[in-house]
Write an enzyme that holds these catalytic residues in place. Structure first.
Site, PDB file in Angstrom:
ATOM      1  N   HIS A 217       1.014  -1.044   0.116  1.00  0.00           N
ATOM      2  CA  HIS A 217      -0.099  -0.038   0.086  1.00  0.00           C
ATOM      3  C   HIS A 217       0.844   1.205   0.016  1.00  0.00           C
ATOM      4  O   HIS A 217       0.532   2.490   0.421  1.00  0.00           O
ATOM      5  CB  HIS A 217      -0.926   0.039   1.143  1.00  0.00           C
ATOM      6  CG  HIS A 217      -1.679  -1.221   1.361  1.00  0.00           C
ATOM      7  ND1 HIS A 217      -2.925  -1.372   0.893  1.00  0.00           N
ATOM      8  CD2 HIS A 217      -1.608  -2.167   2.141  1.00  0.00           C
ATOM      9  CE1 HIS A 217      -3.506  -2.514   0.996  1.00  0.00           C
ATOM     10  NE2 HIS A 217      -2.428  -3.066   1.696  1.00  0.00           N
ATOM     11  N   SER A 338      16.609  19.711 -17.427  1.00  0.00           N
ATOM     12  CA  SER A 338      15.426  20.487 -17.623  1.00  0.00           C
ATOM     13  C   SER A 338      16.069  21.642 -18.621  1.00  0.00           C
ATOM     14  O   SER A 338      17.018  22.077 -18.423  1.00  0.00           O
ATOM     15  CB  SER A 338      14.970  20.883 -16.494  1.00  0.00           C
ATOM     16  OG  SER A 338      13.921  22.146 -16.538  1.00  0.00           O
ATOM     17  N   LYS A 344      17.923  20.272 -12.492  1.00  0.00           N
ATOM     18  CA  LYS A 344      17.234  18.885 -12.606  1.00  0.00           C
ATOM     19  C   LYS A 344      18.024  17.662 -13.149  1.00  0.00           C
ATOM     20  O   LYS A 344      19.085  18.118 -14.078  1.00  0.00           O
ATOM     21  CB  LYS A 344      16.050  19.178 -13.667  1.00  0.00           C
ATOM     22  CG  LYS A 344      14.970  20.156 -12.805  1.00  0.00           C
ATOM     23  CD  LYS A 344      14.386  19.354 -11.574  1.00  0.00           C
ATOM     24  CE  LYS A 344      13.737  18.083 -11.937  1.00  0.00           C
ATOM     25  NZ  LYS A 344      12.516  18.397 -12.898  1.00  0.00           N
ATOM     26  N   GLU A 351      10.821   6.780 -17.100  1.00  0.00           N
ATOM     27  CA  GLU A 351       9.421   7.408 -17.204  1.00  0.00           C
ATOM     28  C   GLU A 351       8.921   7.129 -18.678  1.00  0.00           C
ATOM     29  O   GLU A 351       7.504   6.945 -18.777  1.00  0.00           O
ATOM     30  CB  GLU A 351       9.449   8.887 -17.350  1.00  0.00           C
ATOM     31  CG  GLU A 351      10.017   9.612 -15.735  1.00  0.00           C
ATOM     32  CD  GLU A 351       9.926  10.936 -15.656  1.00  0.00           C
ATOM     33  OE1 GLU A 351       9.008  11.640 -15.833  1.00  0.00           O
ATOM     34  OE2 GLU A 351      11.147  11.473 -15.324  1.00  0.00           O
TER      35      GLU A 351
END
Length: 520
Positions: A217, A338, A344, A351
């Site tokens: 969970h 980025s 970043k 992804e």
């Protein structure tokens, strides 16, 4: 009579995803010659094509190979809408393989002379050479890969080429080509699954003894060895490979000779062509042979399940690479930055793995919807089965390759993980096992122990024996051998558990199965 030989080449599949076929068909060595007219046609055609840039559009339409009963040509809009050469030309190698096998069978059965067979095979080899050299002119007005190759063969060798379509239809031809392509695609996907498995096992070997929080969970649950978690993905990938192998076994039956749907009255030998193409056997029912697309649905289903597994891996690693977790650091080789935020460092490959799973699943849904309302036998709707399959295979191959690349270029932050381990009372279940009383009773006692820790902002191992006994006198001083994540890991002993000995056994199994070198 010369028989057809099958190459033992181990290369995988067709362009653009798999550049060569596993079963390359060639005639036994012999002196093949064209007659003078055929030679003249060959030289003239080759010269014309060498001087012409490759194109998918013809300058002028020609009479269709099926156009005998038609008095008018199709309109440009219909031709553009119905063509499939723009995407099915990747089947050229399989189409040529099937035609070689078919020509050899026709000659053996007396339906074609040996001379015509040799002329056809040599012509097909010249066409294959032209395609791979980028010299072949793909024509939209020839509709698809089959008609382009057959018409080009007629241009090249003349009359013998017209005998090639004896006892076959485009219906069984495309089904055969597609099964050959899917078979080789499966082999390519399985090899990449193995590469990812190897990368995951090697990553596990690099992180011996590292304990991480296990989650249910998305809440901290119990401590597990990182090796155990990585091997969970290896197990999933093994099932993925198994599904593909099962699919391959059902793919590997030959439709060739089923013709349009009813078979033929000519004395063909479907077992010969099946053997020559490396199939298990001919398909038993000619209607089923041309209309079945179960093999495509099964392949896309297997790809979708693999994509889900890779997406879950991507999600976990993206999460772990965040500042909030900080458990995992991808190298610069597999990260992006980025355009506006200079600080970043993004795990973009994983992804995209997560994102591309959507299109793989979508490809399966497209094919399910395509097939759900079709009557027997062949229907033109089935032209739409190619692009989703090509897309699915391309996507899953890319996902597997980049996941393996990512696994080879990540490191786990031991210090950050060890600092994070005390939170969450991960040893609570081990403490319940220690008590040796009915589990629901021990569950209650340990639950109250955890509540005491929460009120005092400490861990179970920080409670004194007196504090534990204030909850229940069952605790003894040996309780501390069960508390703390290191002690907890040592107590796991069931088969398949995260205990050190169990995980070591799992690693040994995969090292042997995947033939991974133990010299590190």
């Amino acid at each position: 009579m010369e028989s057809l030989l099958i190459s033992s080449s181990s290369s995988l599949t067709t362009s653009p995803i798999f550049p060569s076929s596993k079963h390359a068909l060639t005639p036994k060595p012999q002196n093949l010659t064209f007659n003078s007219n055929a030679r003249l046609v060959l030289l003239t055609c080759a010269a014309q094509q060498m001087n012409s840039p490759p194109s998918t559009a013809a300058k002028e339409k020609e009479v269709k190979l099926w156009g005998g009963r038609f008095e008018e040509s199709v309109t440009d809009a219909v031709e553009k809408f119905t063509e499939s050469i723009s995407f099915d030309k990747v089947l050229y190698k399989q189409d040529i393989m099937g035609s070689k096998a078919h020509a050899s069978m026709l000659a053996k059965q007396g339906l074609m002379s040996d001379s015509d067979r040799d002329t056809i095979i040599k012509g097909l080899e010249e066409i294959e050479r032209q395609i791979e050299a980028g010299e072949f002119v793909w024509r939209t007005d020839r509709e698809d890969v089959h008609m382009n190759i057959e018409a080009a063969l007629t241009d090249l060798v003349g009359e013998p080429a017209k005998k090639l379509h004896t006892a076959r239809s485009r219906n069984d031809q495309v089904a055969t080509d597609f099964r050959l392509w899917c078979r080789d695609a499966i082999d390519g996907i399985i090899s990449r699954i193995k590469n990812l498995q190897i990368a995951m096992v090697e990553l596990a070997l690099q992180n011996e003894g590292l304990i991480v929080p296990g989650y249910t969970h998305l809440q901290r649950a119990q401590p597990v060895l990182l090796q155990h978690l990585l091997l969970a993905y290896v197990e999933q990938l093994e099932r993925d490979a198994g599904r593909l192998l099962d699919c391959r076994a059902r793919v590997n039956f030959c439709p060739l000779g089923a013709c349009a749907l009813a078979g033929t009255g000519l004395p063909i030998d479907r077992f010969m062509t099946s053997d020559a193409l490396g199939f298990t056997a001919p398909m038993r029912n000619s209607i089923d042979a041309v209309s079945d697309r179960d093999f495509v649905l099964e392949l896309l289903s297997a790809n979708s399940i693999t994509a889900v597994h890779l997406s879950r891996l991507g999600e976990e690693w993206v999460l772990w690479a965040s500042e909030e977790f900080g458990f995992l650091t991808p190298s610069d080789k597999v990260s992006t930055g980025s355009s506006i935020m200079p600080q970043k460092k993004n795990p973009d490959p994983m992804e995209l793995v997560r994102g591309k799973s959507a299109r793989v699943i979508g490809d399966l849904v497209s094919l399910l919807v395509l097939c759900k309302g079709l009557p027997h036998a062949y229907n033109r709707d089935l032209q739409e089965d190619k692009e989703p399959v090509f897309d699915s295979v391309k996507a899953i191959v890319g996902m597997l390759e980049v996941s393996a690349e990512f696994a080879q270029n990540v490191s786990f932050n031991r210090e950050r993980i060890q600092k994070a381990l005390p939170a969450g009372h991960l040893d609570a279940t081990t403490l319940a096992d220690y008590l040796g009383i009915p589990f629901r009773t021990s569950h209650d006692i340990v639950g109250r122990s955890v509540a005491l820790c929460v009120s005092r902002n400490c861990e179970l191992q920080d409670l004194s024996l007196d504090e534990l006994n204030s909850l229940n006198p069952i605790f003894d001083k040996d309780v501390y051998e069960y508390l703390g994540v290191e002690n907890s890991i040592k107590k796991f002993r069931s088969y398949g558990s995260t205990g050190s000995e169990c995980v070591a056994g799992q690693l040994d199994y995969w090292i042997d199965k995947l033939s991974i070198s133990r010299e590190r």
